[in-house]
Write a protein that holds these residues in place. Structure first.
Motif, PDB file in Angstrom:
ATOM      1  N   UNK A 149       7.895   0.038 -17.362  1.00  0.00           N
ATOM      2  CA  UNK A 149       7.693   1.032 -16.311  1.00  0.00           C
ATOM      3  C   UNK A 149       8.987   1.690 -15.854  1.00  0.00           C
ATOM      4  N   UNK A 150      10.115   1.078 -16.193  1.00  0.00           N
ATOM      5  CA  UNK A 150      11.398   1.595 -15.705  1.00  0.00           C
ATOM      6  C   UNK A 150      12.369   1.968 -16.819  1.00  0.00           C
ATOM      7  N   UNK A 173       4.061   5.858 -11.260  1.00  0.00           N
ATOM      8  CA  UNK A 173       3.413   5.984  -9.948  1.00  0.00           C
ATOM      9  C   UNK A 173       2.699   4.690  -9.585  1.00  0.00           C
ATOM     10  N   UNK A 174       1.918   4.167 -10.502  1.00  0.00           N
ATOM     11  CA  UNK A 174       1.209   2.917 -10.247  1.00  0.00           C
ATOM     12  C   UNK A 174       2.185   1.797  -9.908  1.00  0.00           C
ATOM     13  N   UNK A 175       3.229   1.649 -10.711  1.00  0.00           N
ATOM     14  CA  UNK A 175       4.159   0.538 -10.545  1.00  0.00           C
ATOM     15  C   UNK A 175       4.896   0.633  -9.219  1.00  0.00           C
ATOM     16  N   UNK A 176       5.277   1.828  -8.849  1.00  0.00           N
ATOM     17  CA  UNK A 176       5.990   2.024  -7.582  1.00  0.00           C
ATOM     18  C   UNK A 176       5.096   1.725  -6.387  1.00  0.00           C
ATOM     19  N   UNK A 177       3.873   2.267  -6.408  1.00  0.00           N
ATOM     20  CA  UNK A 177       2.984   2.114  -5.258  1.00  0.00           C
ATOM     21  C   UNK A 177       2.476   0.680  -5.112  1.00  0.00           C
ATOM     22  N   UNK A 178       2.050   0.080  -6.209  1.00  0.00           N
ATOM     23  CA  UNK A 178       1.418  -1.231  -6.124  1.00  0.00           C
ATOM     24  C   UNK A 178       2.391  -2.299  -5.646  1.00  0.00           C
ATOM     25  N   UNK A 179       3.651  -2.173  -6.052  1.00  0.00           N
ATOM     26  CA  UNK A 179       4.653  -3.183  -5.682  1.00  0.00           C
ATOM     27  C   UNK A 179       5.529  -2.727  -4.522  1.00  0.00           C
ATOM     28  N   UNK A 180       5.085  -1.688  -3.833  1.00  0.00           N
ATOM     29  CA  UNK A 180       5.786  -1.198  -2.644  1.00  0.00           C
ATOM     30  C   UNK A 180       7.244  -0.867  -2.943  1.00  0.00           C
ATOM     31  N   UNK A 181       7.454  -0.273  -4.127  1.00  0.00           N
ATOM     32  CA  UNK A 181       8.764   0.254  -4.471  1.00  0.00           C
ATOM     33  C   UNK A 181       9.742  -0.713  -5.095  1.00  0.00           C
ATOM     34  N   UNK A 182       9.414  -1.998  -5.171  1.00  0.00           N
ATOM     35  CA  UNK A 182      10.389  -2.965  -5.689  1.00  0.00           C
ATOM     36  C   UNK A 182       9.658  -4.185  -6.233  1.00  0.00           C
ATOM     37  N   UNK A 183       9.348  -4.173  -7.532  1.00  0.00           N
ATOM     38  CA  UNK A 183       8.627  -5.304  -8.106  1.00  0.00           C
ATOM     39  C   UNK A 183       9.444  -6.588  -8.052  1.00  0.00           C
ATOM     40  N   UNK A 184      10.731  -6.495  -8.377  1.00  0.00           N
ATOM     41  CA  UNK A 184      11.560  -7.706  -8.423  1.00  0.00           C
ATOM     42  C   UNK A 184      11.555  -8.422  -7.070  1.00  0.00           C
ATOM     43  N   UNK A 185      11.617  -7.655  -5.988  1.00  0.00           N
ATOM     44  CA  UNK A 185      11.665  -8.235  -4.648  1.00  0.00           C
ATOM     45  C   UNK A 185      10.276  -8.599  -4.133  1.00  0.00           C
TER      46      UNK A 185
END
Length: 291
Positions: A149-150, A173-185
């Motif tokens: 995704x990145x 868009x999906x990845x950003x929204x679902x993980x509130x902008x930060x999947x790692x965190x």
């Protein structure tokens, strides 16, 4: 991103000839929806898809349905994401039937972003979730889907390629929204919140929580179908294979771009030069583009 018009697949996309070109906005439901498998990706959803199809729930929708099988699906996913997260347009049962009308089951992302909406749209469907230890899940996802995704290669290919141009904006868009902008965190917290949400939406007696390795019986008992005789439960989509497949697809899509530029000629001379230089930069340290 949303409401991008459908455009036919270029006839020059010969290096991804397996991609279909169906405009789902013109489709309708042809099969009943029977199973909503709403476990997060990297919990065995690719294996589950194969298993569900073996049990007769065909087709079973998965991210691969949009990413590599029928890329125009990404247009409707972008519409759905815009309706949910940006308040632009509407996306309800009619649109889900257009997108999933050929399916008896769904699983994986981006379906999971719409768990509540899908449960409401298909109240007659059975609901199950695949689960996994949150730490191993997060580690696996970091190496695979978060990377995808990145990654800069996909972002570049999306500037020129027909399929990637629909897929990459939707995935981002999906990845950003679902993980509130930060999947790692936020990934582990959102994982727990998501499963709690699904449990709150479905009565316990109507929900199957399934882990890979449990075999056919609990799945078949829940779905009220016979256990396949003499067949092992499928296992697919390992971490190393995921990355290799994605990088190969990047290369094939760039070959589409270069071939189209060659065929069309003068108007695309700049694309040829830019693409060639960028391909060398991105792929130079990882083997030939043509390997």
């Amino acid at each position: 991103m949303a409401f991008q018009p459908y455009t036919p697949k270029p006839i020059t996309d010969i290096f991804t000839s397996g991609d279909t070109d169906i405009n789902r906005r013109e489709c309708r439901r042809t099969k009943p929806m029977k199973v909503l498998a709403l476990g997060l990706g990297r919990t065995g959803t690719a294996s589950l898809r194969t298993a569900l199809k073996e049990l007769g729930f065909d087709d079973c929708y998965h991210m691969m349905s949009a990413s590599v099988e029928n890329p125009p699906d990404c247009l409707m996913w972008s519409d759905a994401l815009a309706a949910k997260y940006d308040g632009k347009g509407t996306f309800g049962r009619e649109q889900w039937d257009q997108l999933f009308g050929h399916c008896q089951a769904i699983c994986d992302w981006p379906c999971v972003a719409f768990a509540k909406e899908l449960i409401q749209a298909y109240p007659e469907a059975k609901v199950l979730v695949t689960t996994r230890d949150v730490d191993s899940w997060h580690s696996s996802t970091m190496k695979t889907v978060h990377w995808r995704a990145t990654e800069n290669e996909l972002k570049f290919v999306a500037k020129f390629d027909w399929a990637a141009g629909m897929y990459q904006p939707m995935l981002s868009k999906f990845w950003t929204e679902f993980w509130e902008g930060d999947f790692e965190k936020n990934g582990k917290r959102r994982y727990r919140e998501y499963y709690d949400e699904v449990r709150s939406l479905v009565p316990k007696e109507n929900l199957l929580e399934y882990k890979m390795g449990e075999g056919w019986k609990p799945l078949c008992d829940f779905l009220e179908v016979p256990v396949p005789e003499g067949k092992k439960f499928p296992r697919t989509n390992d971490t190393d294979g995921f990355v290799d497949r994605c990088r190969k697809r990047n290369r094939m899509q760039m070959l589409n771009v270069l071939f189209r530029a060659t065929v069309v000629g003068g108007g695309f001379a700049a694309i040829v030069f830019s693409a060639t230089m960028t391909v060398r930069r991105f792929f130079g340290g990882r083997g030939s583009l043509f390997s």
